[in-house]
Each structure stands twice: as structure tokens, then as C-alpha cells.
Enzyme design. Structure first.
Site, PDB file in Angstrom:
ATOM      1  N   MET A 329      36.222  26.615  32.321  1.00 60.57           N
ATOM      2  CA  MET A 329      34.898  26.560  31.710  1.00 60.57           C
ATOM      3  C   MET A 329      34.936  27.059  30.269  1.00 60.57           C
ATOM      4  O   MET A 329      34.376  26.429  29.377  1.00 60.57           O
ATOM      5  CB  MET A 329      33.892  27.383  32.527  1.00 60.57           C
ATOM      6  CG  MET A 329      33.709  26.905  33.944  1.00 60.57           C
ATOM      7  SD  MET A 329      33.234  25.163  34.059  1.00 60.57           S
ATOM      8  CE  MET A 329      31.533  25.221  33.543  1.00 60.57           C
ATOM      9  N   ASP A 348      40.949  35.963  26.005  1.00 67.81           N
ATOM     10  CA  ASP A 348      41.434  36.084  27.387  1.00 67.81           C
ATOM     11  C   ASP A 348      42.332  37.317  27.465  1.00 67.81           C
ATOM     12  O   ASP A 348      42.549  37.989  26.453  1.00 67.81           O
ATOM     13  CB  ASP A 348      42.168  34.798  27.822  1.00 67.81           C
ATOM     14  CG  ASP A 348      42.025  34.562  29.330  1.00 67.81           C
ATOM     15  OD1 ASP A 348      42.484  35.411  30.111  1.00 67.81           O
ATOM     16  OD2 ASP A 348      41.456  33.516  29.722  1.00 67.81           O
ATOM     17  N   VAL A 405      34.581  34.572  32.701  1.00 66.60           N
ATOM     18  CA  VAL A 405      35.758  35.122  33.389  1.00 66.60           C
ATOM     19  C   VAL A 405      35.611  34.858  34.889  1.00 66.60           C
ATOM     20  O   VAL A 405      34.685  34.169  35.319  1.00 66.60           O
ATOM     21  CB  VAL A 405      35.935  36.641  33.099  1.00 66.60           C
ATOM     22  CG1 VAL A 405      36.132  36.869  31.606  1.00 66.60           C
ATOM     23  CG2 VAL A 405      34.751  37.454  33.604  1.00 66.60           C
ATOM     24  N   GLU A 407      34.729  34.846  38.808  1.00 68.45           N
ATOM     25  CA  GLU A 407      33.430  35.086  39.448  1.00 68.45           C
ATOM     26  C   GLU A 407      33.501  36.391  40.254  1.00 68.45           C
ATOM     27  O   GLU A 407      33.550  36.385  41.492  1.00 68.45           O
ATOM     28  CB  GLU A 407      33.102  33.877  40.350  1.00 68.45           C
ATOM     29  CG  GLU A 407      31.694  33.839  40.907  1.00 68.45           C
ATOM     30  CD  GLU A 407      30.627  33.460  39.885  1.00 68.45           C
ATOM     31  OE1 GLU A 407      30.867  33.571  38.667  1.00 68.45           O
ATOM     32  OE2 GLU A 407      29.541  33.058  40.320  1.00 68.45           O
ATOM     33  N   LYS A 412      33.270  41.028  35.486  1.00 69.06           N
ATOM     34  CA  LYS A 412      32.214  40.629  34.551  1.00 69.06           C
ATOM     35  C   LYS A 412      31.596  41.864  33.894  1.00 69.06           C
ATOM     36  O   LYS A 412      31.336  41.876  32.687  1.00 69.06           O
ATOM     37  CB  LYS A 412      31.161  39.792  35.274  1.00 69.06           C
ATOM     38  CG  LYS A 412      31.667  38.370  35.614  1.00 69.06           C
ATOM     39  CD  LYS A 412      30.542  37.447  36.050  1.00 69.06           C
ATOM     40  CE  LYS A 412      30.969  36.105  36.611  1.00 69.06           C
ATOM     41  NZ  LYS A 412      31.597  35.169  35.692  1.00 69.06           N
ATOM     42  N   SER A 434      28.197  30.982  38.273  1.00 69.94           N
ATOM     43  CA  SER A 434      27.548  29.901  39.028  1.00 69.94           C
ATOM     44  C   SER A 434      26.774  30.441  40.215  1.00 69.94           C
ATOM     45  O   SER A 434      25.933  29.729  40.752  1.00 69.94           O
ATOM     46  CB  SER A 434      28.573  28.857  39.470  1.00 69.94           C
ATOM     47  OG  SER A 434      29.802  29.430  39.785  1.00 69.94           O
ATOM     48  N   HIS A 455      24.319  28.395  32.392  1.00 72.23           N
ATOM     49  CA  HIS A 455      25.130  27.782  33.442  1.00 72.23           C
ATOM     50  C   HIS A 455      25.540  26.376  33.030  1.00 72.23           C
ATOM     51  O   HIS A 455      24.732  25.447  33.037  1.00 72.23           O
ATOM     52  CB  HIS A 455      24.316  27.767  34.754  1.00 72.23           C
ATOM     53  CG  HIS A 455      25.046  27.181  35.921  1.00 72.23           C
ATOM     54  ND1 HIS A 455      24.404  26.595  36.985  1.00 72.23           N
ATOM     55  CD2 HIS A 455      26.357  27.076  36.192  1.00 72.23           C
ATOM     56  CE1 HIS A 455      25.301  26.162  37.855  1.00 72.23           C
ATOM     57  NE2 HIS A 455      26.481  26.439  37.396  1.00 72.23           N
TER      58      HIS A 455
HETATM   59  P1  NAD Z   1      39.046  30.001  35.641  1.00 74.50           P
HETATM   60  O1  NAD Z   1      39.742  30.761  36.686  1.00 74.50           O
HETATM   61  O2  NAD Z   1      39.530  28.640  35.261  1.00 74.50           O
HETATM   62  O3  NAD Z   1      38.996  30.849  34.300  1.00 74.50           O
HETATM   63  C1  NAD Z   1      38.733  32.199  34.237  1.00 74.50           C
HETATM   64  C2  NAD Z   1      39.462  32.763  33.037  1.00 74.50           C
HETATM   65  O4  NAD Z   1      39.016  34.093  32.816  1.00 74.50           O
HETATM   66  C3  NAD Z   1      40.976  32.829  33.200  1.00 74.50           C
HETATM   67  O5  NAD Z   1      41.611  32.224  32.091  1.00 74.50           O
HETATM   68  C4  NAD Z   1      41.271  34.309  33.245  1.00 74.50           C
HETATM   69  O6  NAD Z   1      42.526  34.651  32.685  1.00 74.50           O
HETATM   70  C5  NAD Z   1      40.133  34.865  32.433  1.00 74.50           C
HETATM   71  N1  NAD Z   1      39.870  36.274  32.698  1.00 74.50           N
HETATM   72  C6  NAD Z   1      39.874  36.912  33.881  1.00 74.50           C
HETATM   73  N2  NAD Z   1      39.589  38.202  33.711  1.00 74.50           N
HETATM   74  C7  NAD Z   1      39.439  38.417  32.382  1.00 74.50           C
HETATM   75  C8  NAD Z   1      39.144  39.523  31.575  1.00 74.50           C
HETATM   76  N3  NAD Z   1      38.986  40.725  32.111  1.00 74.50           N
HETATM   77  N4  NAD Z   1      39.054  39.360  30.251  1.00 74.50           N
HETATM   78  C9  NAD Z   1      39.206  38.138  29.712  1.00 74.50           C
HETATM   79  N5  NAD Z   1      39.493  37.045  30.424  1.00 74.50           N
HETATM   80  C10 NAD Z   1      39.608  37.170  31.743  1.00 74.50           C
HETATM   81  O7  NAD Z   1      37.523  29.942  36.099  1.00 74.50           O
HETATM   82  P2  NAD Z   1      36.390  28.937  35.660  1.00 74.50           P
HETATM   83  O8  NAD Z   1      36.318  27.826  36.622  1.00 74.50           O
HETATM   84  O9  NAD Z   1      36.502  28.638  34.209  1.00 74.50           O
HETATM   85  O10 NAD Z   1      35.075  29.806  35.913  1.00 74.50           O
HETATM   86  C11 NAD Z   1      34.676  30.839  35.038  1.00 74.50           C
HETATM   87  C12 NAD Z   1      33.238  31.209  35.330  1.00 74.50           C
HETATM   88  O11 NAD Z   1      32.424  30.058  35.234  1.00 74.50           O
HETATM   89  C13 NAD Z   1      32.999  31.747  36.727  1.00 74.50           C
HETATM   90  O12 NAD Z   1      31.998  32.737  36.664  1.00 74.50           O
HETATM   91  C14 NAD Z   1      32.507  30.549  37.499  1.00 74.50           C
HETATM   92  O13 NAD Z   1      31.715  30.885  38.602  1.00 74.50           O
HETATM   93  C15 NAD Z   1      31.683  29.867  36.438  1.00 74.50           C
HETATM   94  N6  NAD Z   1      31.460  28.431  36.637  1.00 74.50           N
HETATM   95  C16 NAD Z   1      32.453  27.621  37.079  1.00 74.50           C
HETATM   96  C17 NAD Z   1      32.210  26.272  37.260  1.00 74.50           C
HETATM   97  C18 NAD Z   1      33.306  25.357  37.739  1.00 74.50           C
HETATM   98  O14 NAD Z   1      33.003  24.221  38.118  1.00 74.50           O
HETATM   99  N7  NAD Z   1      34.547  25.785  37.724  1.00 74.50           N
HETATM  100  C19 NAD Z   1      30.942  25.744  36.972  1.00 74.50           C
HETATM  101  C20 NAD Z   1      29.964  26.589  36.482  1.00 74.50           C
HETATM  102  C21 NAD Z   1      30.225  27.939  36.322  1.00 74.50           C
END
Ligand code: NAD
Length: 720
Positions: A329, A348, A405, A407, A412, A434, A455
């Protein structure tokens, strides 16, 4: 002949010493030229001046940024009988017919968008020349609002370009650039700028003093043959089935366009134009077009103009954006923001992860270059705006932070604290969670009034919607800034109040769950999947569950159960749950594992899927299968009723947001005009009756929302 400018209400004509009239369309009091009586009367007056023997020809152009944007939807929405659109369409064509038959050359000098009725006016000119700007749009988009080109488009295009190309332009509704239009023969030429445009139009007139439309030449031959020809027969043997395979008969305009082009291909031009007007009237009076115009035009425009934005705060702009988490995302949000000219800090935990997030943009742009949609210069400019980092100090000066980051509440909370310590006091902090309620996440913030939910949907670069979530303490100023940012990156915002699953995820889940419940009852999985597509949804429910992943859905449900228990509330089991659990237990967790309701990654290219053959052993189909309509009703009522509850509970704040959120967020059948418009069109009274029947048969989840029961009793519908 006078040398003075003649001012008409909508069209001003000016003649030069060369005897060529330049008629400029410029509807007073409207931002764009739209087709209606006023504009057509202006064109008529300009055409009348061609009778003057000193006049050699006419150039039709526009005084506005666009050439002509198309039909006047305000006027159309007032029509109540089929006679009105029929007469209006015939009246427009009488003027255009006169223009092309009067004997002197007329050239459309297309200075801006020529869409819908605008292109039809240009098609009735003897030649078309446009400014060669790739942003200039040419096309017949009527079908996207459930309409058909009623100004001769379904007749002139096939006669000019051939049936197949003409049909495609009208039935698909996609616009094209001047370069493309010239390549297919729709334009005679392109020009550098306005001066060049007029000069070229004049040259065309001088070179073609006796212009005649091809179809008015007695020796006219259809390019590629008419509907009776061999080519025509081959096309008409397959075109309807190709169209139906995509639309399932839900879009009457597609069928009417095919009929108008087919029948027009058997008739002389004037009879064909009359046939077109009859189909136009059928489209205008169809429920599908009313639904689409209401939602995809009026409500969408209202949203874009800020209907859901607090009025007080001044318009804001994000100059520097910080993104926490460079995953799927975060990488996508960085791309769409940099594309809008925003400087992005992409943070990151490791430089490698941050770089990977930036590489996502590089990948998208490289693909765009390959397809000729971007250039290396544009790519490099965009990439230079994204800085991958691990240092929180780089966030200094950011107007907005978007957290994406894992979920996980603790992760967070930690990143929120670290980022906020580097920000100015007025910066906005947004979470892309989400599932986690925003008000709870805001507890980690030292300024919860500046905390909001943004979102995004995956994939971020393709999905048009952003659901803005307002926490208990979120201020109007913060909401306004979040809203402005969403518009700044070219996406559509809807505003919802904080609640479990917010609006889109909560309603979308009911579609999937209903499909799974059917499986458990013994409905054949193929019938379930087919019903989803027939209902107009982009993907069938079981396949969608595989995409989302069964384990994720199970995890979200378990979390909800725990949260509700902590709040002292009871959780109502959905019949789908036991099915999901059973499949997860045997490792069939969805697409990412290559197996769920489907087996994935099969076929010669490894990209195919098929329903898991054992599924019907686990859930044997009943000997008596319900009708497809029964299944469609269940899939739609489950969603629509939940959307109505969201509105009733003030989770979604406006009818427009509920409708647009449903279509743009999870692909709710666009021809229905959105989840609440479905109830309007069905009729609240009938809806309540049918929902009660479904509740009796399949469970209390179908009990109609109290608000709809009340509306039905009062004879009201959802208005906005
Ligand atoms: P992802 O696992 O692809 O990415 C998360 C990233 O966050 C990773 O690169 C990780 O290294 C980084 N991270 C973790 N802890 C960290 C920290 N302390 N500091 C900095 N970076 C950190 O996940 P995603 O699918 O991109 O989802 C991210 C957020 O978006 C979540 O809250 C998820 O619920 C939400 N979301 C996801 C979707 C989807 O379809 N995947 C849709 C809407 C919302």
C-alpha cells in the site's frame, strides 16, 4: 455580406475577406458547450448564412476550453415520455442534416474535447481538424451513462469508418486522442494550435468548394460493407454474444446501440437516423440510464465539488508527504502522490524495504513507457520526487503523514509517536488501516484532532476511491485537508464515520458471505458464481473470497468477536463462517496458497483457475436448485440492506457517498446506480416485502433496515 461579427445567443459568426465564416460556439452562462435547443438554434443561424452567395464555407469552432462536451443532462433528466427525447434527437439531426446538405463546405475546428453530441456535430461537418493535444478527448461516451449517441453518431461513424470500428466507438464509449482519431480516419488533419487550426480549416474549405458527405454520394459504398455484406454478416453473428458475455444483458444501451448500428446498416441514411432516435428514446427512459446519470453524473460531481467536505476550512494542498511503511500500500500511495507532483518521503525499517517501495513506481512507469503511455523523462521526474528513507528526521516539514505499516495496533502506535515528534503542530496524521477503528488508533496520538483514516484500495494506482474515516475527535479542519489531498491525487473521496469495517469493507463482506452461505445450503458452486456475474458484480463471490484470502477473513471475524465481547455485545454467527473455517483447516486458504474454493495457477500458462472438484463432495448440491434470480436477489439484498443500515447508523454520511462508495469501492453493479439507488429503483415498499420474504427463508440478516421500512411507510426514497 457584412464584415461584422453577428452575435447570437450561443454561436457567434464572423466573416473574413476570404468569404469564410467562422462560427464560435459559446453558450452563455455555462462552463461548457452542451447540446440543447439554444446551441442548435445558434448553429442553424450560422448555417443559414451560408445561403449568401458571397460566403464560401463555414468553420465551426468553440469559444470555450472544450469544443462541445455533449448532451445536456439537466434537460434530459426532465424528460418523462419517450416522445420528448425522440423529438429532441430528431430536431438536432434536422439542423445537422441541413448543414451537411446545403452544398458548401463546413469544417469542425476542434479546439478542445469533442464528446458525445459534440463529436456528432463534428461528424456532420464535411471535415474535422483538431489541435494535436494528447489530453484532448474525442469519443462517444454516452453508453457509460446508459445512453446512445442520438445525434447521428451511430449512423455517421459506421459509414465513415466501417461498422466494426463505428460500433466499437459507440458501444465501448472510450475516448481517443486526436492522433489516434486521425490515424483511423476520423480527422482530416491535426493542428499545432488555435491559429494553425483555423488556417488549416480555411485551407480545407478552399480546396474542397463542393464538399459532400460520403453517404450522400450516390456511389457511396460502406467501408467494409453494410450489415448485409459478408463482413457484416460475420460481425453480427458474434457481436451480440461478445457483448452479452460481458454485460449479461444488464446494460440496455449496449443492445440498443448494436440494434441501431445493425438496422442502420440496412437502411438509407435518413431512415437510419429515425431508427437511431427511437433507440435513443428507449435508452433515455430506461431505469439503468436513470440510475447511472443520478449516481455517476450528479452524485459524483457533487462529491467532487466538495459536498461531503466541511465548508469552513480554506482549500489546502499537500507539498510534502510522509509515508510510513513502504509495502504494497505504501508503495502505491507514494506513486499516486508523486504523480500529482507531491514530494514523498517513503519510510520503512530498512533501506532495502524502503527502496523496494520506490521500485514499485519504477516498475509501473517502465511498463507505461513500454506501452507508449509515458516517457523516460516523465518517469525520472516522478521518481525524483520519491525519497526512500529509514530516518524519521526526513519527515520534518511534511504536511501529511500516511501510515501503512503492518495491521498491528502496537506497531501503528509506535510509528505514530515517532513521526509526530518530528511534525509541525498543524500536520495531519492519517492511517490506512483496513480494519482497526480510527478512534482507538488516535489514542496513540498527542493531537487526536489531527488524526484521520485514509483508506486506500488495492491496487492503489488503479482503484479510484479513498474512504475517509472520521474518528470521534477528528476536527473539521483535518477532514477538509484529508479531503483536499484525495482530490489532489485525482481520486474520489467518500466520508464515513468510525465503525467496525467502516462502510466499504462491512458491506462488501456481506456479498462474499452470502455466496458462501449458499454453498453450505447445497446450491451448486457454479450457479453461485454465475449469479454474482449476472447480478453485475465484477467478480463472483467464491473467487473473490479466494482473492481476499479465507484466513484473513477468519482472522478479522475472530478479532471482531473478541472486540464485541470486550464491549459486552453479542456476536451473531453467519452461516458462512463454518465453511471458511473448514477450508482453512485443510489448508485451502485462498489464491495466495494456490487453493481455496478454486484451484489456482492451472492451465497451460499457469494463470487459470477452476472450482475445486472436491467442493461438491464437501457440500453436495441439493437435487432441487433455486432459480438464478433467487440467488441474484440474495446477493444484492444482502449488500443493499447492509448499506441501508450503514446509512441509518450514520456510518456512511450521505446517499451520494454510499452509492459512489459502493461502485468505486467494491464494484457494486454500476447499472444499479449504487447500493442505495438500488432501493430507490426497486421501490422501498417492494424492497421491504422482498427482504421480509428472504428473511423468512434464509435468516434474520435479510430483515429490512428500519429506515427503509419507515421510508416505505411514508412513501419516500433516498434523496440527495
Ligand atoms: P505490507 O506488509 O505489504 O507492508 C507493510 C510495510 O510496513 C512493510 O514494508 C514493513 O516493512 C513496513 N513496516 C512494518 N513495521 C514498520 C515500522 N515499525 N516502521 C516502518 N515500516 C514498518 O502491508 P500492506 O498490504 O501494504 O498494508 C499496510 C496497511 O494498509 C495495513 O494497515 C493494511 O491493513 C492496510 N490496507 C491494506 C490493503 C490491502 O489490500 N493490502 C488495503 C487497504 C488497507
Amino acid at each position: 455580406m457584412s464584415n461584422q461579427a453577428v452575435t447570437l445567443t450561443a454561436v457567434t459568426t464572423k466573416s473574413g475577406d476570404d468569404g469564410i465564416l467562422v462560427a464560435t460556439m459559446n453558450l452563455p452562462g455555462r462552463p461548457m458547450n452542451v447540446v440543447g435547443d439554444e446551441l442548435m438554434a445558434g448553429i442553424q443561424t450560422a448555417v443559414d448564412q451560408l445561403a449568401d452567395p458571397a460566403v464560401k464555407g463555414l468553420i465551426l469552432t468553440s469559444g470555450k476550453a472544450d469544443f462541445c462536451a455533449g448532451g445536456d443532462l439537466d434537460r434530459m433528466s426532465k424528460w418523462t415520455t419517450p416522445q420528448e427525447p425522440f423529438e429532441a434527437s430528431m430536431a438536432m439531426k434536422r439542423v445537422l442534416r441541413k448543414m451537411e446538405l446545403q452544398g458548401k463546405p463546413v469544417v469542425a475546428a476542434i479546439n478542445g474535447h469533442a464528446l458525445g453530441g459534440g463529436l456528432e456535430i463534428a461528424l456532420a461537418c464535411h471535415a474535422r481538424i483538431a489541435i494535436d493535444d494528447p489530453r484532448l478527448k474525442i469519443g462517444q461516451p454516452e453508453v457509460k451513462l446508459g445512453l446512445l449517441p442520438g445525434g447521428g453518431g451511430t449512423q455517421r461513424l459506421p459509414r465513415l469508418l466501417g461498422i466494426q470500428q463505428g460500433l466499437q466507438i459507440c458501444a465501448e464509449g472510450n475516448d481517443m486522442s486526436p492522433a489516434k482519431a486521425r490515424q483511423i480516419g476520423l480527422l482530416a488533419d491535426t493542428a499545432k494550435d488555435r491559429d494553425d487550426l483555423i488556417a488549416k480549416a480555411k485551407a480545407w474549405i478552399a480546396a474542397n468548394p463542393k464538399a459532400q458527405q460520403p453517404w450522400d454520394n450516390p456511389k457511396f459504398k460502406w467501408p467494409g460493407g453494410d450489415s448485409r455484406s459478408e463482413g457484416g454478416k460475420q460481425l453480427w453473428a458474434i457481436a451480440p454474444s461478445i457483448a452479452n458475455a460481458k454485460s449479461f444483458g444488464n446494460y440496455p444501451a449496449v443492445q440498443h446501440i448494436m440494434s441501431a448500428v445493425f438496422e442502420g446498416g440496412l437502411l438509407d441514411f435518413d431512415a437510419a437516423c429515425e431508427v437511431e432516435s427511437r433507440y435513443f428514446a428507449a435508452c433515455v427512459t430506461s431505469q439503468a440510464s436513470k440510475n447511472m446519470i443520478n449516481t455517476l453524473w450528479y452524485q459524483l460531481n457533487a462529491i467532487k465539488k466538495g459536498a461531503s467536505r466541511p465548508k469552513g476550512p480554506a482549500a489546502g494542498k499537500v507539498g510534502k508527504l510522509g509515508i510510513l511503511g513502504a509495502g504494497m500500500m505504501g508503495g502505491g500511495i507514494a506513486y499516486v502522490s508523486a504523480r500529482a507532483g507531491i514530494d514523498v518521503m517513503l519510510l520503512d525499517t530498512t533501506q532495502e524495504a524502503a527502496d523496494k517501495g520506490k521500485a514499485y513506481s519504477q516498475g509501473l512507469l517502465d511498463k507505461a513507457i513500454q506501452k507508449g503511455r509515458s516517457t523516460p523523462e516523465k518517469r525520472d521526474a516522478l521518481l525524483s520526487r520519491i525519497k526512500p528513507t529509514t530516518r524519521y528526521d526526513d519527515l520534518k516539514g511534511c504536511d501529511l503523514i500516511i501510515e501503512a505499516v503492518f495491521e498491528d495496533r502496537a506497531v501503528k502506535a509506535d510509528v505514530t509517536k515517532q513521526a509526530e515528534a518530528r511534525l509541525e503542530s498543524d500536520a495531519v496524521f492519517a492511517s490506512n488501516t483496513s480494519t482497526l477503528p480510527i478512534t482507538g488508533l488516535a489514542a496513540a496520538s498527542v493531537r487526536p484532532a489531527n488524526f484521520i483514516g485514509l483508506h486506500f484500495f488495492s491496487p492503489v494506482d488503479k482503484m479510484p476511491l479513498v474512504e475517509i474515516i472520521v474518528g470521534k475527535q477528528t476536527s473539521d479542519e483535518t477532514l477538509a485537508r484529508g479531503f483536499d489531498y484525495v482530490l489532489q491525487i485525482g481520486k474520489t473521496p467518500i466520508v464515513v464515520n468510525d465503525s467496525r469495517g467502516f462502510y466499504t469493507s462491512r458491506v462488501f463482506a456481506t456479498y462474499i458471505s452470502e455466496g458462501i452461505a449458499m454453498l453450505k445450503e447445497g446450491v451448486h458452486p457454479r450457479a453461485i458464481e454465475q449469479a454474482g456475474l449476472q447480478a453485475g458484480m465484477p467478480m463472483p463471490p467464491l473467487a473473490l473470497q479466494d482473492e481476499v484470502s479465507l484466513s484473513l477473513s477468519m482472522h478479522v471475524r475472530e478479532q471482531t468477536k473478541k472486540d464485541l465481547a470486550a464491549e459486552g455485545k453479542t456476536y451473531v454467527d453467519h452461516p458462512a463462517e463454518s465453511v471458511t473455517r473448514q477450508l482453512v483447516e485443510i489448508g485451502r486458504i485462498g489464491k495466495k496458497a494456490g487453493k481455496g474454493f478454486y484451484d489456482w495457477g492451472i492451465g497451460p500458462d499457469g494463470k487459470g483457475k477452476q472450482l475445486w472438484p472436491e467442493l461438491t463432495k464437501m457440500y453436495p448440491p441439493k437435487p432441487e436448485q433455486p432459480s438464478q434470480q433467487e440467488l441474484i436477489d440474495r446477493l444484492m439484498f444482502a449488500q443493499v440492506n447492509e448499506a441501508a443500515r450503514c446509512y441509518e447508523e450514520n456510518v456512511v454520511r450521505s446517499v451520494a457517498d454510499a452509492n459512489i462508495g459502493s461502485i468505486f469501492g467494491w464494484g457494486f453493479a454500476p447499472f444499479q446506480g449504487g447500493a442505495l439507488q438500488f432501493i430507490n429503483a426497486y421501490g422501498p415498499g417492494r424492497f421491504v416485502e422482498r427482504a421480509r420474504q428472504l428473511a423468512k427463508q434464509y435468516g434474520a440478516r435479510f430483515e429490512p433496515a428500519a429506515l427503509v421500512v419507515k421510508m416505505a411507510a411514508e412513501g419516500r426514497s433516498f434523496a440527495e
